[in-house]
Design an enzyme around this catalytic site. Sequence first.
Site, short mmCIF file in Angstrom:
data_model
loop_
_atom_site.label_atom_id
_atom_site.label_comp_id
_atom_site.label_asym_id
_atom_site.label_seq_id
_atom_site.Cartn_x
_atom_site.Cartn_y
_atom_site.Cartn_z
N LEU A 195 -10.77 -7.95 9.97
CA LEU A 195 -11.64 -6.78 10.32
C LEU A 195 -13.02 -6.81 9.38
O LEU A 195 -12.79 -6.83 8.06
CB LEU A 195 -10.72 -5.54 10.18
CG LEU A 195 -9.57 -5.33 11.11
CD1 LEU A 195 -8.66 -4.25 10.46
CD2 LEU A 195 -9.81 -5.47 12.60
N ARG A 252 -9.02 5.15 8.24
CA ARG A 252 -7.67 4.43 7.86
C ARG A 252 -6.64 5.38 7.13
O ARG A 252 -5.41 5.17 7.29
CB ARG A 252 -8.26 3.28 6.81
CG ARG A 252 -9.16 2.24 7.43
CD ARG A 252 -8.51 1.33 8.56
NE ARG A 252 -9.58 0.43 8.88
CZ ARG A 252 -9.78 -0.72 8.30
NH1 ARG A 252 -9.05 -0.96 7.41
NH2 ARG A 252 -10.60 -1.57 8.98
N CYS A 309 -10.02 -3.83 -3.87
CA CYS A 309 -9.22 -4.39 -3.04
C CYS A 309 -8.17 -5.47 -3.20
O CYS A 309 -7.25 -5.70 -2.81
CB CYS A 309 -10.05 -4.73 -1.73
SG CYS A 309 -11.48 -3.64 -1.33
N ARG A 314 -2.99 -4.32 10.81
CA ARG A 314 -2.76 -4.41 9.44
C ARG A 314 -1.37 -3.92 9.01
O ARG A 314 -0.82 -4.04 8.01
CB ARG A 314 -3.82 -4.03 8.29
CG ARG A 314 -5.08 -4.75 8.49
CD ARG A 314 -5.65 -4.16 7.21
NE ARG A 314 -5.46 -4.66 5.87
CZ ARG A 314 -5.96 -4.57 4.87
NH1 ARG A 314 -6.87 -3.57 4.68
NH2 ARG A 314 -5.40 -5.01 3.73
N HIS A 329 -13.71 2.96 2.84
CA HIS A 329 -12.85 3.69 2.08
C HIS A 329 -13.36 4.52 1.18
O HIS A 329 -14.63 4.36 0.72
CB HIS A 329 -11.75 2.71 1.43
CG HIS A 329 -10.86 1.89 2.26
ND1 HIS A 329 -10.82 0.48 2.14
CD2 HIS A 329 -9.97 2.40 3.07
CE1 HIS A 329 -9.95 0.28 2.99
NE2 HIS A 329 -9.23 1.24 3.46
N GLU A 387 -4.61 -4.42 -2.27
CA GLU A 387 -4.34 -2.65 -2.71
C GLU A 387 -4.35 -1.61 -1.66
O GLU A 387 -3.80 -0.62 -1.83
CB GLU A 387 -5.88 -2.58 -3.26
CG GLU A 387 -5.94 -1.11 -3.96
CD GLU A 387 -7.30 -0.66 -4.45
OE1 GLU A 387 -7.60 -0.26 -5.61
OE2 GLU A 387 -8.36 -0.83 -3.46
N ASP A 388 -4.64 -2.13 -0.33
CA ASP A 388 -4.32 -1.21 0.57
C ASP A 388 -2.84 -1.11 1.16
O ASP A 388 -2.39 -0.14 1.77
CB ASP A 388 -4.99 -1.74 1.95
CG ASP A 388 -6.44 -1.30 1.73
OD1 ASP A 388 -6.88 -0.69 1.21
OD2 ASP A 388 -7.28 -2.41 2.32
#
Length: 257
Positions: A18, A130, A247, A85, A160, A65-66
Amino acid sequence: MFCHAITRIPGPDYPLGLTTSTMAAPDMDLTLAQHAAYVDCLRTLGLTVDVLPAAEGFPDACFVEDTAVVVREVAVVTRPGAPSRAGETAFIEAALAAHRPLARIEAPGTLDGGDILQVGKRFFIGVSDRTNEEGARQLAAILGAHGYESDVIRVAAGLHLKSSLNYVGSETMLVTADFAGHPAIEGYRQIVCPEGEEYAANTLLVNGTLIMPCGYPRTRDLLAPLGMPVVELDTSEYRKMDGGLTCLSLRLEPQVS
């Protein structure tokens, strides 16, 4: 102080991830070289680093990290807000379980770790495209059970929260102009990234050293009075996929015994 980090090698399908960028597709040789330099930097700063293999079918999975929010007491497995994701968390749980008991964000909550900024016992939780209100509520409740406070911030610009707001030590926040003067960070000194250098807001504080993307000299000059060592890393191939320094790893402090 961080003692450990978890990272993931970008897979061959990384350029299919993405992005809102209109730049050229990532160069995979350079992508891997930049990832290796990042891992080496963390090790130089005293961290042991797990380098997980690519997660086939999940081109964004190197942005580990997400997938989790980790504190001394618990690792909270997230529920990423982008449908493509959603399966990434299955690939991170075993690595996290080796270090922490696990908690989870449950539907209908969504939450990306890139929206979460920790400063000591205080968390800033970004509600974004998100991360939704329910995900923020669940995370605040899980962290609150361990004595952490949370502030919810609406993310109006950037992918973010940490695209625009990061803690750089000495009671100082590095911010983009969009977040300058935000009521949630009242009481912190604020360094505002100059126009054209907004990407540098994604600077990572690790064990007393600032890791920042290279190529942002005005921001580096603004950080210099903090008197902290600065390491610049090339993140060109991650910027192409809306990613940055924070990230690419999950950083762990020693676990509470």
